[in-house]
Design a protein around this motif. Structure first.
Motif, PDB file in Angstrom:
ATOM      1  N   ASP A 207     122.189 -22.715 -33.804  1.00 36.65           N
ATOM      2  CA  ASP A 207     122.608 -23.848 -32.979  1.00 36.65           C
ATOM      3  C   ASP A 207     123.080 -23.426 -31.600  1.00 36.65           C
ATOM      4  OD1 ASP A 207     121.977 -25.854 -34.707  1.00 36.65           O
ATOM      5  OD2 ASP A 207     123.962 -26.023 -35.608  1.00 36.65           O
ATOM      6  N   ASP A 208     123.412 -22.153 -31.435  1.00 32.33           N
ATOM      7  CA  ASP A 208     123.897 -21.675 -30.138  1.00 32.33           C
ATOM      8  C   ASP A 208     122.761 -21.260 -29.214  1.00 32.33           C
ATOM      9  OD1 ASP A 208     126.500 -22.030 -31.077  1.00 32.33           O
ATOM     10  OD2 ASP A 208     126.582 -19.998 -31.896  1.00 32.33           O
ATOM     11  N   LEU A 364     117.735 -10.481 -25.301  1.00 29.11           N
ATOM     12  CA  LEU A 364     118.959 -11.147 -24.879  1.00 29.11           C
ATOM     13  C   LEU A 364     120.085 -10.142 -24.663  1.00 29.11           C
ATOM     14  CD1 LEU A 364     118.981 -14.251 -27.267  1.00 29.11           C
ATOM     15  CD2 LEU A 364     118.254 -14.152 -24.873  1.00 29.11           C
ATOM     16  N   LEU A 365     120.920 -10.431 -23.681  1.00 30.27           N
ATOM     17  CA  LEU A 365     122.046  -9.559 -23.367  1.00 30.27           C
ATOM     18  C   LEU A 365     122.949  -9.346 -24.578  1.00 30.27           C
ATOM     19  CD1 LEU A 365     123.229 -10.688 -19.803  1.00 30.27           C
ATOM     20  CD2 LEU A 365     122.354  -8.449 -20.471  1.00 30.27           C
ATOM     21  N   GLU A 366     123.219 -10.412 -25.322  1.00 31.55           N
ATOM     22  CA  GLU A 366     124.125 -10.294 -26.465  1.00 31.55           C
ATOM     23  C   GLU A 366     123.568  -9.362 -27.528  1.00 31.55           C
ATOM     24  OE1 GLU A 366     123.739 -14.081 -29.166  1.00 31.55           O
ATOM     25  OE2 GLU A 366     123.601 -14.702 -27.072  1.00 31.55           O
ATOM     26  N   THR A 375     129.701  -4.320 -23.406  1.00 33.72           N
ATOM     27  CA  THR A 375     129.888  -5.719 -23.003  1.00 33.72           C
ATOM     28  C   THR A 375     129.316  -5.935 -21.617  1.00 33.72           C
ATOM     29  OG1 THR A 375     131.943  -5.810 -24.281  1.00 33.72           O
ATOM     30  CG2 THR A 375     131.541  -7.582 -22.711  1.00 33.72           C
ATOM     31  N   ILE A 376     128.082  -6.427 -21.562  1.00 33.72           N
ATOM     32  CA  ILE A 376     127.469  -6.839 -20.299  1.00 33.72           C
ATOM     33  C   ILE A 376     127.459  -8.363 -20.303  1.00 33.72           C
ATOM     34  CG2 ILE A 376     125.396  -6.828 -18.885  1.00 33.72           C
ATOM     35  CD1 ILE A 376     124.658  -4.151 -20.080  1.00 33.72           C
ATOM     36  N   GLU A 377     128.078  -8.972 -19.311  1.00 33.77           N
ATOM     37  CA  GLU A 377     128.181 -10.423 -19.263  1.00 33.77           C
ATOM     38  C   GLU A 377     127.703 -10.939 -17.916  1.00 33.77           C
ATOM     39  OE1 GLU A 377     132.187 -11.447 -20.117  1.00 33.77           O
ATOM     40  OE2 GLU A 377     132.042 -10.999 -22.265  1.00 33.77           O
ATOM     41  N   THR A 383     118.792 -12.414 -20.190  1.00 37.56           N
ATOM     42  CA  THR A 383     118.070 -11.244 -20.699  1.00 37.56           C
ATOM     43  C   THR A 383     118.520  -9.959 -20.012  1.00 37.56           C
ATOM     44  OG1 THR A 383     116.279 -11.445 -19.080  1.00 37.56           O
ATOM     45  CG2 THR A 383     116.068 -12.705 -21.129  1.00 37.56           C
ATOM     46  N   ILE A 384     118.234  -8.841 -20.668  1.00 34.29           N
ATOM     47  CA  ILE A 384     118.597  -7.539 -20.107  1.00 34.29           C
ATOM     48  C   ILE A 384     117.751  -7.243 -18.865  1.00 34.29           C
ATOM     49  CG2 ILE A 384     116.988  -6.292 -21.614  1.00 34.29           C
ATOM     50  CD1 ILE A 384     120.454  -5.095 -20.337  1.00 34.29           C
TER      51      ILE A 384
END
Length: 441
Positions: A207-208, A364-366, A375-377, A383-384
């Protein structure tokens, strides 16, 4: 002694019952009822009115404790009296010693046999204890109902002064984090396997996700021009080997619809001479259009409802930002799905060695954060590859960006389209010792 033993047994019963109805899972009782266990019906009645029956347990424990306090010490003292008579102890001393010894024995037996042991049993065998004690508890509740009602109302009234509701009114639904913990414990206990855990865990993240996070980007879309004939389309399909293609009018911002290779082959086999020269628009079907920020759960429902397995994603300016197929959505739950035409498909993550990876720039970064434990935000980037471009927009192959102890190196590039990144641990700096410096001097 008989009365003492009965009171200990009653105390053990009420303590075990209290802990079992608090510990037992409602879902487990529902499962037993569904399997035809009629005894579980009464247990369901008890846990459905938890406030009432907990009060019944507390009343039972209080009555038995008072009874033990009244009869227990005197009973043990009577048992010990012949022993003290043989010792010929002074009467006043004997009374004090007898009271202390009797009280100690009663307390020990009450705590161990009447409370701790039944509590441990109830926690370990909550379902079984709740099912077997429910009928007796219901009977006790019915007999003592007036007293329980008065005590329960008084307790709830006092609790209400502090803004606390009764047990029956409290929320019993579990949060997502609680369910994740239960799943993790079930995995460790062998109740579910790794695949089952992974699927359910992915559903929590489902859902996220937005459509933009799972799409095939605009640069990688393979479209079919509306002017092509069916025969010309087959030549293209033989190279790309996809099942569905968007039909475009001039450029990818103007998607007219989609075609399915199965339908095209059927039409060609039926009449190759006529259908082979027809424009592809003759076989075109509608395509779903949604904004790139749409949740994939909503998009999946739309795909199921309209039975169209491809969606074109639009950006805020009305242009095409990418496309999503039903396979892209399902892969968010079950992982990569590879068919016979995916033999040359490269995995999203390739492990080269310890702390050394080659990843798809669309990752995806996460997910990268999870793999590298960093932790890349960036609120504007998903995306990376997108993050790397914000650090070095004009990057060439081999150029790198260092962040949080890792080197991110351009592995493959197509123009400004970043395809793969190589990620490795940043090497530790070489520290020269005094002896080494002296030798060099």
């Amino acid at each position: 002694m008989t009365a003492f033993a009965v009171l200990i047994a009653c105390s053990a019963f009420f303590v075990a019952t209290e802990f079992s109805i608090v510990k037992v899972r409602t879902t487990k009782i529902d499962q037993l009822i569904a399997e035809g266990n009629t005894k579980a019906i009464k247990a369901k009645k008890v846990i459905s009115s938890l406030d009432e029956y907990l009060s019944a347990c507390q009343l039972g424990i209080t009555i038995t404790s008072l009874g033990l306090g009244w009869l227990g010490a005197e009973t043990i003292a009577m048992v010990l009296k012949p022993i003290f008579d043989l010792i010929a102890v002074d009467a006043s001393v004997m009374t004090v010693v007898s009271y202390i010894v009797s009280f100690s024995i009663v307390t020990f037996v009450h705590v161990v046999v009447g409370e701790l042991a039944p509590k441990t049993l109830a926690i370990q065998k909550a379902e079984a204890v709740a099912i077997h004690t429910a009928p007796v508890l219901i009977l006790f509740h019915n007999v003592m109902y007036p007293f329980i009602k008065i005590l329960n109302s008084s307790a709830n009234g006092l609790a209400a002064l502090f803004g606390i509701r009764g047990a029956n009114d409290s929320e019993v639904a579990m949060t997502e984090e609680e369910l994740r913990i239960i799943l993790s414990d079930s995995l460790k206990g062998g109740e579910i396997n790794q695949s089952e855990y992974k699927y359910v865990d992915n559903i929590f993240d489902f859902d996220d996700r937005t459509a933009k996070e799972v799409m095939v980007p605009r640069t990688e879309i393979v479209g079919i021009d509306k002017e092509l004939t069916l025969k010309e389309v087959f030549d293209l399909m033989g190279v790309e080997q996809y099942t569905r293609y968007p039909v475009i009018d001039g450029d990818k911002d103007h998607v007219l619809g989609l075609v399915n290779m199965k339908h095209l082959l059927t039409a060609y086999i039926r009449n190759p001479e006529v259908n082979g020269i027809k424009p592809i628009t003759s076989f075109m079907r509608p395509v779903i259009r949604v904004f790139e920020t749409s949740p994939i759960s909503d998009l999946l429902l739309k795909i199921q409802r309209e039975r169209i397995h491809m969606a074109i994603l639009m950006d805020e300016y009305g242009g095409t930002s990418g496309l999503v197929t039903i396979e892209d959505i399902i892969e968010e739950i079950v992982g990569d799905i590879r068919d016979e035409f995916d033999a040359d498909e490269v995995p999203e993550v390739r492990i080269i060695g310890e702390n050394h990876y080659i990843v798809d720039a669309k990752m995806l970064l996460e997910n990268v954060n999870d793999i590298l434990n960093i932790t890349i935000e960036d609120d504007d980037i998903d995306t990376i590859g997108g993050w790397f471009m914000t650090q070095n927009f004009d990057a060439k192959e081999g150029e790198k960006v260092v962040n949080q102890g890792y080197e991110f190196i351009v592995k493959e590039l197509d123009g400004h389209h970043l395809i793969y990144l190589e990620i490795m641990k940043e090497p530790l700096p070489i520290i020269e010792t005094t002896a080494t410096v002296a030798q060099q001097a």
